[in-house]
Design an enzyme around this catalytic site. Structure first.
Site, PDB file in Angstrom:
ATOM      1  N   LYS A 293      55.236  10.613  -0.732  1.00 33.03           N
ATOM      2  CA  LYS A 293      54.019  10.960   0.023  1.00 33.03           C
ATOM      3  C   LYS A 293      53.422   9.363  -0.115  1.00 33.03           C
ATOM      4  CE  LYS A 293      53.695  15.837  -0.280  1.00 33.03           C
ATOM      5  NZ  LYS A 293      53.582  15.904   1.313  1.00 33.03           N
TER       6      LYS A 293
ATOM      7  N   ASP B 188      56.485  10.532   3.971  1.00 34.29           N
ATOM      8  CA  ASP B 188      55.838  11.594   4.282  1.00 34.29           C
ATOM      9  C   ASP B 188      54.235  10.927   4.387  1.00 34.29           C
ATOM     10  OD1 ASP B 188      54.327  13.761   5.428  1.00 34.29           O
ATOM     11  OD2 ASP B 188      54.995  15.099   3.713  1.00 34.29           O
TER      12      ASP B 188
ATOM     13  N   GLU C 276      57.591  11.046   8.063  1.00 34.89           N
ATOM     14  CA  GLU C 276      57.109  12.660   8.760  1.00 34.89           C
ATOM     15  C   GLU C 276      55.628  12.193   9.088  1.00 34.89           C
ATOM     16  OE1 GLU C 276      57.252  15.660   6.071  1.00 34.89           O
ATOM     17  OE2 GLU C 276      58.946  14.922   4.980  1.00 34.89           O
TER      18      GLU C 276
ATOM     19  N   ASP D  99      56.165  17.309  11.823  1.00 29.14           N
ATOM     20  CA  ASP D  99      55.996  18.191  10.745  1.00 29.14           C
ATOM     21  C   ASP D  99      54.699  19.101  10.886  1.00 29.14           C
ATOM     22  OD1 ASP D  99      55.650  19.653   8.435  1.00 29.14           O
ATOM     23  OD2 ASP D  99      55.354  18.108   6.921  1.00 29.14           O
TER      24      ASP D  99
ATOM     25  N   LYS E 243      58.968  24.283   8.507  1.00 27.37           N
ATOM     26  CA  LYS E 243      58.413  24.980   7.563  1.00 27.37           C
ATOM     27  C   LYS E 243      58.251  26.437   7.944  1.00 27.37           C
ATOM     28  CE  LYS E 243      55.851  21.283   4.879  1.00 27.37           C
ATOM     29  NZ  LYS E 243      56.212  20.029   5.596  1.00 27.37           N
TER      30      LYS E 243
END
Length: 340
Positions: A139, A169, A195, A220, A247
């Site tokens: 991240k 991400d 992402e 995402d 997700k």
């Protein structure tokens, strides 16, 4: 006739979980349990994994909506809230038998490296590498970009792109104006994908990034919310990303996720799935869904160890794969504050 009840549950993180959006010490979620008059001794548990601050259905009357769904479980499969569909699809659809559910194979996953200061991220990267992960997901956006580049440089000096896949991400952290320059500076580190480099809701800007990016881009947050198959196709045709990340609790449940997979396949877009900080209850449902698809690309299912009070489950992390241990059992959920 089927009957359903629900209860709230607060999951406590074992650390301060930081993204470019927020800092979290806990996550509230909801469990459901379903019984059937035809099989009174069988109880099925599932998770309606609301993600406050991120789910499209984060609203004041969510619990009222959940009560209505429990009053008519079969109708809940068509509920307009993604997380409620996600839970009832798991509860009402028997998990398909697979080598994973039988404890004979694992699902490959990436090693997730959470944000922290530079020293903390360096330590977490080392821990994932020592554990044998061949795919890291970092991240970014929580510390200075120069420090993040330095971390990537130190990893790449030791591990080539053939030896280690790096996914990033950004959680929509960068502006549309600065993103091209950011991607250009990341490209020398042979990044597998990034992402959501810019915030969702800018399809024209995201489409332009995807056309000219030196690094594959994965959607995402852009997929959050319930869409018809036709609307999903319009979105993907407009942006034309290199990947989509599903997700199910956020983007419409399992069946809508299946629609996305079919559309992406038609368009030559790759995909993988990640959890949205579900408990072990929702994580098991995701694992069963992915195992049935026979995925071999590393997925993002490594969140089960984040919580100090997660529901005990047969899930276990072995190296870089998520397994369903046949000798392990579920914790007792009967004592939770169930409501109708």
């Amino acid at each position: 006739m089927k009957h359903a009840e629900w209860c709230p549950y607060r999951l406590d993180f074992t650390f301060n979980a930081v993204t470019s959006r927020q800092s979290m010490t806990y996550k509230d979620t909801y469990f459901i349990r379903v019984t059937d008059d035809a099989r009174p001794n069988e109880i099925t548990y599932a998770e309606c994994a609301l993600f406050k601050g991120l789910s499209a259905e984060d609203c004041a009357d969510y619990e009222k909506q959940l009560s209505k769904a429990c009053a008519s479980p079969e109708d809940a499969l068509r509920h307009p809230f993604s997380s409620i569909r996600f839970g009832f699809e798991q509860a009402l659809s028997p998990s398909p038998v697979s080598s994973w559910s039988a404890g004979k194979s694992g699902i490959p996953i990436n090693g997730l490296v959470w944000m922290g200061d530079k020293a903390a991220m360096r330590r977490r990267i080392a821990e994932k590498l020592d554990a044998g992960f061949g795919v890291l997901k970092l991240k970014i956006g929580g510390i200075s970009f120069e420090d993040e580049l330095d971390l990537l440089d130190s990893v790449r000096r030791t591990f080539s792109s053939d030896a280690l896949e790096i996914r990033l991400d950004a959680n929509g952290h960068f502006s549309a104006a600065e993103a091209p320059g950011i991607l250009a500076r990341l490209a020398p580190y042979h990044i597998h994908s990034i992402e959501q480099p810019i915030a969702a809701g800018q399809p024209e800007a995201m489409g332009r990034l995807c056309r000219y990016t030196p690094i594959p881009i994965a959607l995402d947050e852009e997929l959050i919310g319930l869409r018809s198959a036709a609307d999903a196709r319009v979105l993907l045709e407009e942006i034309k990303p290199q990947y989509i990340i599903l997700k199910p609790s956020l983007c419409g449940g399992y069946r809508v996720s299946d629609d996305y997979i079919a559309i992406a396949g038609d368009m030559g877009i790759g995909w993988w799935a990640t959890s949205a900080l579900e408990s072990n209850v929702g994580l098991y449902g995701l694992g069963a869904w992915l195992a049935h698809k026979g995925v071999d690309m590393p997925q993002g299912l490594g969140t089960g160890q984040l919580y100090s009070n997660n529901i005990a489950s047969p899930l276990e992390l072995r190296g870089s794969a998520l397994w369903c241990g046949p000798g392990l059992s579920w914790g007792n959920m009967e004592g939770l504050p169930w409501r109708s």
